[in-house]
Motif scaffolding. Structure first.
Motif, PDB file in Angstrom:
ATOM      1  N   ALA A 132     -29.792  36.454   1.010  1.00 18.68           N
ATOM      2  CA  ALA A 132     -29.947  37.669   1.815  1.00 18.68           C
ATOM      3  C   ALA A 132     -29.192  37.483   3.124  1.00 18.68           C
ATOM      4  N   GLU A 133     -28.128  38.252   3.296  1.00 19.13           N
ATOM      5  CA  GLU A 133     -27.288  38.126   4.485  1.00 19.13           C
ATOM      6  C   GLU A 133     -28.027  38.471   5.774  1.00 19.13           C
ATOM      7  N   ALA A 134     -29.191  39.111   5.658  1.00 20.85           N
ATOM      8  CA  ALA A 134     -29.980  39.437   6.860  1.00 20.85           C
ATOM      9  C   ALA A 134     -30.308  38.171   7.644  1.00 20.85           C
ATOM     10  N   TRP A 135     -30.464  37.044   6.944  1.00 25.55           N
ATOM     11  CA  TRP A 135     -30.760  35.778   7.624  1.00 25.55           C
ATOM     12  C   TRP A 135     -29.670  35.427   8.626  1.00 25.55           C
ATOM     13  N   THR A 136     -28.441  35.399   8.167  1.00 25.45           N
ATOM     14  CA  THR A 136     -27.350  34.988   9.055  1.00 25.45           C
ATOM     15  C   THR A 136     -26.952  36.098  10.016  1.00 25.45           C
ATOM     16  N   GLY A 137     -27.257  37.346   9.650  1.00 28.01           N
ATOM     17  CA  GLY A 137     -26.999  38.443  10.564  1.00 28.01           C
ATOM     18  C   GLY A 137     -27.911  38.374  11.783  1.00 28.01           C
ATOM     19  N   ALA A 138     -29.157  38.032  11.554  1.00 23.64           N
ATOM     20  CA  ALA A 138     -30.138  37.955  12.640  1.00 23.64           C
ATOM     21  C   ALA A 138     -30.090  36.616  13.364  1.00 23.64           C
TER      22      ALA A 138
END
Length: 154
Positions: free
Chosen positions: A8-14
């Protein structure tokens, strides 16, 4: 070896330093123990599916740990974290995502090493070990500010 899979790219986005945070926390929890750990950073739906399949709990949770059989050595097991649950908990508890992620990775690795929190005595022992490891990482006591159940299912 710590292998990190970001699904889940949300991890590295946040949290752009997500992989460094995970590696540092996992290595600290392992200490002198030699072994391989896979950490999957995914979304709530993937964790819900795993939680339903392996634990008969049809809901997402923050972290799941899957210890490997001894015959799989040096692989110690897998840890799976749900972005949405972790991010929501961090916000609700007034913690940074980095600190909460460190705590949950340490928690998950300790499960892979055989620690548990099935009864009060085990929980106190495991929490004390978590506090000690997190203090070495510069992370505040995760239990001090929040007296409610963290919901960890690892």
């Amino acid at each position: 070896m710590i292998e990190i899979e970001v699904e889940a790219e949300a991890w590295t986005g946040a949290l752009p330093e997500t992989e460094a945070v995970v590696t540092k926390a996992a290595e600290a929890a392992l200490g002198a123990v030699a072994g391989d750990v896979v950490v999957l950073l995914t979304d709530d739906e993937a964790v819900r599916e795993l939680n339903a399949r392996f634990r008969d709990k049809d809901r997402p949770t923050n972290v799941l740990s899957f210890p490997a059989p001894e015959s799989a050595a040096p692989h110690l097991g897998d840890i799976v974290l749900a972005y949405g649950v972790c991010a929501s908990e961090a916000q609700a508890q007034g913690k940074t995502l980095s600190d909460h992620l460190s705590h949950l990775v340490v928690h998950g690795v300790l499960h892979l090493l055989g620690r548990d929190h099935e009864d009060d005595a085990e929980a106190e022992e495991m929490e004390a070990e978590e506090r000690e490891i997190l203090a070495e990482l510069g992370v505040s006591d995760p239990y001090a500010a929040d007296s409610t159940d963290s919901g960890q299912d690892a």
